[in-house]
Design a protein around this motif. Structure first.
Motif, mmCIF file in Angstrom:
data_model
loop_
_atom_site.group_PDB
_atom_site.id
_atom_site.type_symbol
_atom_site.label_atom_id
_atom_site.label_comp_id
_atom_site.label_asym_id
_atom_site.label_seq_id
_atom_site.Cartn_x
_atom_site.Cartn_y
_atom_site.Cartn_z
ATOM 1 N N ARG A 189 -10.954 -9.017 -10.251
ATOM 2 C CA ARG A 189 -11.222 -8.005 -9.229
ATOM 3 C C ARG A 189 -10.755 -6.624 -9.660
ATOM 4 N NH1 ARG A 189 -9.403 -8.841 -3.581
ATOM 5 N NH2 ARG A 189 -9.751 -6.612 -3.740
ATOM 6 N N TRP A 248 -11.035 11.094 -2.462
ATOM 7 C CA TRP A 248 -12.075 10.081 -2.333
ATOM 8 C C TRP A 248 -11.574 8.807 -1.651
ATOM 9 C CZ3 TRP A 248 -16.074 9.887 -6.849
ATOM 10 C CH2 TRP A 248 -17.258 9.292 -6.398
ATOM 11 N N LEU A 249 -10.302 8.473 -1.861
ATOM 12 C CA LEU A 249 -9.807 7.229 -1.282
ATOM 13 C C LEU A 249 -9.382 7.405 0.166
ATOM 14 C CD1 LEU A 249 -6.411 7.008 -1.064
ATOM 15 C CD2 LEU A 249 -6.634 7.037 -3.523
ATOM 16 N N SER A 250 -9.289 8.665 0.637
ATOM 17 C CA SER A 250 -8.854 8.898 2.016
ATOM 18 C C SER A 250 -9.987 8.624 2.986
ATOM 19 C CB SER A 250 -8.380 10.339 2.184
ATOM 20 O OG SER A 250 -7.372 10.620 1.242
ATOM 21 N N LYS A 251 -9.617 8.141 4.164
ATOM 22 C CA LYS A 251 -10.607 7.895 5.209
ATOM 23 C C LYS A 251 -10.717 9.136 6.078
ATOM 24 C CE LYS A 251 -10.578 4.185 7.769
ATOM 25 N NZ LYS A 251 -9.677 3.545 8.742
ATOM 26 N N GLY A 252 -11.961 9.479 6.447
ATOM 27 C CA GLY A 252 -12.160 10.637 7.308
ATOM 28 C C GLY A 252 -11.905 11.928 6.541
ATOM 29 N N ASP A 275 -1.211 -5.607 -5.199
ATOM 30 C CA ASP A 275 -2.269 -5.342 -4.220
ATOM 31 C C ASP A 275 -3.505 -6.208 -4.499
ATOM 32 O OD1 ASP A 275 -3.989 -4.340 -2.369
ATOM 33 O OD2 ASP A 275 -3.958 -2.268 -3.052
ATOM 34 N N VAL A 276 -4.187 -5.971 -5.596
ATOM 35 C CA VAL A 276 -5.447 -6.686 -5.864
ATOM 36 C C VAL A 276 -5.199 -8.153 -6.263
ATOM 37 C CG1 VAL A 276 -7.567 -6.669 -7.217
ATOM 38 C CG2 VAL A 276 -6.540 -4.508 -6.507
ATOM 39 N N GLN A 277 -4.188 -8.397 -7.060
ATOM 40 C CA GLN A 277 -3.748 -9.759 -7.412
ATOM 41 C C GLN A 277 -4.744 -10.596 -8.215
ATOM 42 O OE1 GLN A 277 -2.590 -11.623 -3.721
ATOM 43 N NE2 GLN A 277 -0.919 -10.210 -3.363
ATOM 44 N N TYR A 286 -14.094 5.845 -6.973
ATOM 45 C CA TYR A 286 -12.803 6.537 -6.878
ATOM 46 C C TYR A 286 -11.777 5.885 -7.794
ATOM 47 C CZ TYR A 286 -10.151 3.266 -3.863
ATOM 48 O OH TYR A 286 -9.464 2.196 -3.363
ATOM 49 N N LYS A 292 -16.987 -0.907 -10.273
ATOM 50 C CA LYS A 292 -17.816 -0.741 -9.071
ATOM 51 C C LYS A 292 -17.399 0.401 -8.151
ATOM 52 C CE LYS A 292 -18.720 -4.493 -6.513
ATOM 53 N NZ LYS A 292 -18.564 -5.928 -6.122
ATOM 54 N N ARG A 293 -16.110 0.729 -8.124
ATOM 55 C CA ARG A 293 -15.647 1.697 -7.118
ATOM 56 C C ARG A 293 -15.390 3.036 -7.789
ATOM 57 N NH1 ARG A 293 -16.832 -2.190 -3.489
ATOM 58 N NH2 ARG A 293 -15.859 -4.141 -4.093
ATOM 59 N N LYS A 339 0.838 -1.211 0.000
ATOM 60 C CA LYS A 339 0.000 0.000 0.000
ATOM 61 C C LYS A 339 0.866 1.251 0.000
ATOM 62 C CE LYS A 339 -4.360 -0.967 -0.154
ATOM 63 N NZ LYS A 339 -5.139 -0.424 -1.277
#
Lengths: 200, 302
Positions: free
Chosen positions: A107, A167-171, A101-103, A117, A114-115, A44
């Motif tokens: 997906r 958009w990908l950040s939390k909070g 990451d996703v592998q 961001y 689907k996502r 990440k």
């Protein structure tokens, strides 16, 4: 004058040196990822670092013309190279995301659809492809005035990239908002000229 | 009332301090040879053969936004938190409300080791050998009154000691909550240590909740208040983004976070080429806790 000295120095520096210098972070980051320098979970971290460098390069690219216009500093000859390097970092960012990451290809496709961001991040990447492949003298000559118009795509690319980050950040986080603000500021500097052009 | 839950993971599964230092050196060597992918796979095969993460993984990769949003920020910044003396207010629907000093609590509780899986909502995971006591024991000491249905928790809010609270990433202080039956469940614990050592500040010193079948953010850190209530208490991430973070937040591979899949997870410490591993229902504690949610739509009550 400082500006003259910068311009003189810039004239002496060949463009290819920019490619070399700006790619130095790649081996450094890979080394850090393997030796713990990127923390306990390097995938990440690497993905994020590569994406952030790409975004920073987009911003550097957007600074070139205001620098000439408002400060008289002429670094135009590096601008195309900066864009190409930004594109390379986006490709690396995508590769780390998909492979490490996703592998899973299923997906990766599902995430793009689907996502939101990821969809807009992907949109920014797709818009960069024609720019990367026309960042050479031959294309400039071949496309003529169309080239300038095509490369205005940099503006939506910059906005999409920074929204992707927010958009990908939390909070509610400060850093991605700073990027968007800087980008909007750099684009605002161009508005008067655009208005004049449209009015003329 | 301690020891009501028997670990399927034993002390033998926990890597002794000296051995895991060696393991790290071996892994370091493997890394250099590009063999880390194989090591990552070995790690993820059998749930019963889970290897606890190293002390470094557990204490240097944290989400504790009061000390910064980066994963290494808490390890860097949390040393400023004063954890002695520490007082926990226990109030609400209890027979013995009041200020409980940490020393008082530690005297009254029986400390045991629990090796639990830990699954973050961000789709990474660890295995952590906690030391602590069952929350049920603390609540019993306080005397839960009839009619109580929920337990609310609050993290310390100290702007002088917490650089991360200068910016409203969340609505500080951090608050969390459990249904009373979840709080009284024998798996639910208050952790005061890791690997037999005092819990480091970045992991939620001096006392943090551990609810192993829920996403990590439910396991609130550095607790200063526990309130037993009749109504469902507000929770920080739910207030911040209710669409993404529900009150229950049970680990569930079938219910995705709106922005990412929860079907698999990355085990921290595997390096660049580690394979993701499938996420287990209730984080592998289905046998123990599924009955708590019988008849509930887990998709609606995410």
């Amino acid at each position: 004058m400082l500006v003259d000295r910068i311009n003189q120095a810039a004239r002496k520096v060949p463009t290819w040196t920019l490619y070399i210098v700006s790619m130095i972070p790649v081996p450094v980051l890979l080394y850090m990822a393997q030796t713990g320098g990127l923390g306990r979970e390097p995938v990440k971290a690497l993905e994020h670092e590569l994406g952030e460098i790409a975004l920073q390069l987009v911003i550097v690219g957007l600074c070139i013309s205001p620098l000439r216009k408002f400060a008289g500093v002429n670094l135009i000859k590096f601008r195309r190279a900066i864009g190409v390097v930004a594109f390379i970092y986006v490709v690396l960012h995508l590769l780390v995301w998909a492979v490490l990451d996703v592998q899973s290809l299923d997906r990766v496709v599902a995430d793009i659809i689907k996502r939101p961001y990821i969809t807009i991040g992907m949109a920014a990447f797709v818009l960069m492809i024609p720019l990367a492949f026309t960042s050479n003298n031959m294309s400039v000559r071949w496309l003529g005035p169309v080239w300038r118009k095509l490369h205005l795509l940099t503006y939506p690319i910059a906005i999409l990239s920074s929204v992707h980050f927010i958009w990908l950040s939390k909070g509610f986080q400060l850093e991605p908002l700073v990027y968007l603000t800087v980008i909007l500021g750099l684009l605002a500097l161009r508005v008067p000229a655009l208005v004049k052009k449209v009015a003329a | 009332m301690a020891h009501r839950w028997k670990n399927t993971l034993t002390r033998a599964d926990a890597t002794p301090m000296a051995a895991y230092m060696n393991r790290r050196q071996i892994m370091g060597g493997a890394l250099g040879l590009g063999l880390i992918g194989a090591a990552g796979m070995a790690r993820s095969q059998d749930a019963d053969a889970l290897v606890p993460n190293s002390w470094e993984d557990i204490t240097q990769y944290n989400n504790f936004y009061e000390f910064g949003t980066g994963k290494s920020d808490p390890a860097r910044n949390a040393h400023t938190l004063t954890t002695e003396p520490w007082t926990v207010v226990i109030d609400g629907m209890v027979d013995n409300p009041g200020d409980y000093s940490m020393a008082q609590i530690m005297d009254a509780m029986t400390i045991e080791e629990r090796i639990y899986r830990f699954r973050c909502v961000e789709a990474w995971s660890m295995v952590i050998p906690w030391n602590g006591f069952e929350l049920a024991d603390l609540l019993t000491m306080a005397g839960v009154q009839d009619g109580a249905k929920y337990v609310a928790f609050e993290t310390a809010l100290r702007p002088d000691e917490m650089p991360g609270v200068r910016f409203p990433v969340l609505d500080w202080p951090y608050v969390e909550g459990l249904r009373l039956d979840e709080a009284m469940h024998p798996l639910t614990m208050m952790a005061t240590g890791i690997y037999g050592k005092t819990i480091p500040n970045q992991n939620g010193a001096p006392m943090r909740l551990v609810v192993p079948w829920k996403y990590g953010f439910k396991s609130i850190k550095s607790i200063v208040r526990i309130t037993v209530t009749e109504d469902e208490p507000p929770t920080s991430w739910n207030k911040s983004n209710g669409r993404e973070y529900g009150f229950y937040s049970n680990v569930n591979p079938e219910v995705d976070h709106p922005r990412w899949s929860q079907a698999s997870e990355r085990v921290v410490g595997g390096g660049l080429f580690a394979k993701r591993q499938p996420t287990l229902m209730f984080n592998g504690y289905e046998d123990e806790v599924a009955s708590l949610y019988e008849g509930m739509d887990l998709r609606a009550n995410y």
